[in-house]
Scaffold this motif. Structure first.
Motif, PDB file in Angstrom:
ATOM      1  N   LEU A 191       0.805  -1.224   0.000  1.00  0.00           N
ATOM      2  CA  LEU A 191       0.000   0.000   0.000  1.00  0.00           C
ATOM      3  C   LEU A 191       0.841   1.279   0.000  1.00  0.00           C
ATOM      4  N   GLU A 192       2.086   1.174  -0.382  1.00  0.00           N
ATOM      5  CA  GLU A 192       2.953   2.353  -0.441  1.00  0.00           C
ATOM      6  C   GLU A 192       2.330   3.435  -1.329  1.00  0.00           C
ATOM      7  N   GLY A 193       2.202   4.641  -0.776  1.00  0.00           N
ATOM      8  CA  GLY A 193       1.626   5.749  -1.534  1.00  0.00           C
ATOM      9  C   GLY A 193       0.114   5.799  -1.511  1.00  0.00           C
ATOM     10  N   VAL A 194      -0.511   4.790  -0.918  1.00  0.00           N
ATOM     11  CA  VAL A 194      -1.981   4.716  -0.883  1.00  0.00           C
ATOM     12  C   VAL A 194      -2.505   4.677   0.550  1.00  0.00           C
ATOM     13  N   GLY A 195      -1.861   3.875   1.397  1.00  0.00           N
ATOM     14  CA  GLY A 195      -2.296   3.766   2.781  1.00  0.00           C
ATOM     15  C   GLY A 195      -2.305   5.120   3.481  1.00  0.00           C
ATOM     16  N   GLY A 196      -3.422   5.467   4.088  1.00  0.00           N
ATOM     17  CA  GLY A 196      -3.531   6.728   4.810  1.00  0.00           C
ATOM     18  C   GLY A 196      -3.901   7.922   3.954  1.00  0.00           C
ATOM     19  N   GLU A 197      -3.992   7.728   2.639  1.00  0.00           N
ATOM     20  CA  GLU A 197      -4.363   8.812   1.718  1.00  0.00           C
ATOM     21  C   GLU A 197      -5.873   8.739   1.459  1.00  0.00           C
ATOM     22  N   ALA A 198      -6.613   9.649   2.070  1.00  0.00           N
ATOM     23  CA  ALA A 198      -8.082   9.592   2.011  1.00  0.00           C
ATOM     24  C   ALA A 198      -8.619   9.579   0.587  1.00  0.00           C
ATOM     25  N   LYS A 199      -8.057  10.378  -0.290  1.00  0.00           N
ATOM     26  CA  LYS A 199      -8.581  10.479  -1.656  1.00  0.00           C
ATOM     27  C   LYS A 199      -8.340   9.220  -2.480  1.00  0.00           C
ATOM     28  N   LEU A 200      -7.449   8.367  -2.013  1.00  0.00           N
ATOM     29  CA  LEU A 200      -7.131   7.139  -2.740  1.00  0.00           C
ATOM     30  C   LEU A 200      -7.769   5.900  -2.113  1.00  0.00           C
ATOM     31  N   ASN A 201      -8.609   6.146  -1.102  1.00  0.00           N
ATOM     32  CA  ASN A 201      -9.275   5.033  -0.427  1.00  0.00           C
ATOM     33  C   ASN A 201     -10.780   5.251  -0.375  1.00  0.00           C
ATOM     34  N   LEU A 202     -11.501   4.155  -0.257  1.00  0.00           N
ATOM     35  CA  LEU A 202     -12.949   4.207  -0.111  1.00  0.00           C
ATOM     36  C   LEU A 202     -13.289   4.815   1.260  1.00  0.00           C
ATOM     37  N   PRO A 203     -14.545   5.147   1.494  1.00  0.00           N
ATOM     38  CA  PRO A 203     -14.930   5.761   2.770  1.00  0.00           C
ATOM     39  C   PRO A 203     -14.498   4.983   4.010  1.00  0.00           C
ATOM     40  N   ASP A 204     -14.278   3.657   3.876  1.00  0.00           N
ATOM     41  CA  ASP A 204     -13.865   2.886   5.055  1.00  0.00           C
ATOM     42  C   ASP A 204     -12.422   3.180   5.447  1.00  0.00           C
ATOM     43  N   GLY A 205     -11.682   3.869   4.562  1.00  0.00           N
ATOM     44  CA  GLY A 205     -10.304   4.227   4.867  1.00  0.00           C
ATOM     45  C   GLY A 205      -9.322   3.073   4.784  1.00  0.00           C
ATOM     46  N   ILE A 206      -9.787   1.926   4.328  1.00  0.00           N
ATOM     47  CA  ILE A 206      -8.940   0.719   4.280  1.00  0.00           C
ATOM     48  C   ILE A 206      -8.709   0.232   2.866  1.00  0.00           C
ATOM     49  N   HIS A 207      -9.766   0.247   2.064  1.00  0.00           N
ATOM     50  CA  HIS A 207      -9.688  -0.334   0.725  1.00  0.00           C
ATOM     51  C   HIS A 207      -9.486   0.749  -0.330  1.00  0.00           C
ATOM     52  N   PRO A 208      -8.553   0.552  -1.253  1.00  0.00           N
ATOM     53  CA  PRO A 208      -8.237   1.561  -2.267  1.00  0.00           C
ATOM     54  C   PRO A 208      -9.361   1.763  -3.288  1.00  0.00           C
ATOM     55  N   THR A 209      -9.406   2.976  -3.812  1.00  0.00           N
ATOM     56  CA  THR A 209     -10.285   3.276  -4.937  1.00  0.00           C
ATOM     57  C   THR A 209      -9.625   2.729  -6.203  1.00  0.00           C
ATOM     58  N   ALA A 210     -10.295   2.921  -7.339  1.00  0.00           N
ATOM     59  CA  ALA A 210      -9.710   2.490  -8.615  1.00  0.00           C
ATOM     60  C   ALA A 210      -8.379   3.199  -8.856  1.00  0.00           C
ATOM     61  N   GLU A 211      -8.302   4.481  -8.505  1.00  0.00           N
ATOM     62  CA  GLU A 211      -7.046   5.223  -8.661  1.00  0.00           C
ATOM     63  C   GLU A 211      -5.977   4.678  -7.722  1.00  0.00           C
ATOM     64  N   GLY A 212      -6.410   4.318  -6.531  1.00  0.00           N
ATOM     65  CA  GLY A 212      -5.467   3.740  -5.578  1.00  0.00           C
ATOM     66  C   GLY A 212      -4.907   2.419  -6.075  1.00  0.00           C
ATOM     67  N   HIS A 213      -5.753   1.623  -6.704  1.00  0.00           N
ATOM     68  CA  HIS A 213      -5.305   0.324  -7.216  1.00  0.00           C
ATOM     69  C   HIS A 213      -4.279   0.481  -8.347  1.00  0.00           C
ATOM     70  N   LYS A 214      -4.358   1.575  -9.071  1.00  0.00           N
ATOM     71  CA  LYS A 214      -3.351   1.814 -10.104  1.00  0.00           C
ATOM     72  C   LYS A 214      -1.967   1.952  -9.487  1.00  0.00           C
ATOM     73  N   ILE A 215      -1.907   2.581  -8.334  1.00  0.00           N
ATOM     74  CA  ILE A 215      -0.628   2.728  -7.638  1.00  0.00           C
ATOM     75  C   ILE A 215      -0.171   1.379  -7.089  1.00  0.00           C
ATOM     76  N   LEU A 216      -1.114   0.596  -6.552  1.00  0.00           N
ATOM     77  CA  LEU A 216      -0.764  -0.746  -6.081  1.00  0.00           C
ATOM     78  C   LEU A 216      -0.192  -1.581  -7.215  1.00  0.00           C
ATOM     79  N   ALA A 217      -0.806  -1.473  -8.382  1.00  0.00           N
ATOM     80  CA  ALA A 217      -0.335  -2.238  -9.533  1.00  0.00           C
ATOM     81  C   ALA A 217       1.110  -1.877  -9.863  1.00  0.00           C
ATOM     82  N   GLU A 218       1.444  -0.602  -9.775  1.00  0.00           N
ATOM     83  CA  GLU A 218       2.824  -0.174 -10.034  1.00  0.00           C
ATOM     84  C   GLU A 218       3.759  -0.689  -8.959  1.00  0.00           C
ATOM     85  N   ASN A 219       3.298  -0.661  -7.696  1.00  0.00           N
ATOM     86  CA  ASN A 219       4.123  -1.178  -6.599  1.00  0.00           C
ATOM     87  C   ASN A 219       4.471  -2.649  -6.814  1.00  0.00           C
TER      88      ASN A 219
END
Length: 228
Positions: A191-219
């Motif tokens: 979750l580097e670059g995604v964990g703790g970033e509100a705009k990259l996570n769903l309202p639960d604050g745990i699971h990434p949005t589609a944009e967040g998953h793009k960063i996970l894919a790069e990681n």
């Protein structure tokens, strides 16, 4: 007599034509036999990459699971013409204990690359670090025993210090220790670059949005690309 002569000439010409045709056919056969490289080679069997994880792997919360990092990895592989098929074996809510129970069934199908993404739910539930470590090792051992030539990758995870800084620190170190012990590839923090970033996570604050998953894919990609 004249008719007999013509008949004789026709028989001779027909015999010559037949002889030439047979010779050409034999030459063609020899060409195939003597030049096997010209024969069309059978299609190479696709190799299999298995992502074995929890809701992060399963792309929880997204309308289309293919928007998750696992689906994006398959798209990257396809765009590069690599001969790999990605299997998404993510189950939401899965703990390392649950994964250890489930892995035997999954190993009924051959695999070439195994990417283990589990432990996050252990951390959220405060499961003892020693138990998480033991389960991760057991899963990796089973994969290696069944498919010793398969490449194994461990996706590292971190948790916030809600349960104490020592627990969070010990939890983080589990992944480095297990990867080192098994001499396998480590994704330092999925979750580097995604964990703790509100705009990259769903309202639960745990699971990434589609944009967040793009960063996970790069990681993931920067770590596994050389393995492929």
């Amino acid at each position: 007599m004249k008719f007999s002569g013509l008949l004789f000439q026709f028989v001779v010409v027909a015999a010559l034509l037949f002889s030439c045709k047979s010779e050409n056919k034999e030459n063609a056969s020899d060409k195939v036999i003597n030049n096997p490289a010209e024969a069309k080679a059978p299609a190479e069997k696709r190799k299999t990459i298995v992502f074995f994880g929890n809701s992060l792997t399963a792309a929880y919360g997204l309308d289309d699971p293919q928007q998750g990092f696992v689906g994006l990895i398959q798209k990257r592989i396809d765009s590069l013409g690599l001969n790999y098929k990605v299997i998404n074996a993510g189950v939401s809510g899965e703990t390392t204990s649950g994964g250890n129970s489930r892995i035997d069934w999954l190993l009924k199908q051959p695999l070439d690359v195994f990417i283990l993404e589990l432990g996050g739910n252990d951390g959220l539930r405060g499961i003892p670090v020693s138990e998480t470590k033991r389960n991760l090792q057991a899963i990796l051992d089973k994969v290696h025993a069944k498919y010793p030539e398969a490449k194994r990758v461990l996706a590292g995870m971190q948790i916030p210090p809600n349960l104490g800084r020592k627990y969070a620190s010990d939890f983080r170190e589990v992944y480095a220790d297990v990867a080192k012990k098994n001499d396998i590839t480590l994704i330092p923090f999925l979750l580097e670059g995604v964990g703790g970033e509100a705009k990259l996570n769903l309202p639960d604050g745990i699971h990434p949005t589609a944009e967040g998953h793009k960063i996970l894919a790069e990681n993931v990609w920067v770590i596994i690309k050389d393995l492929l």
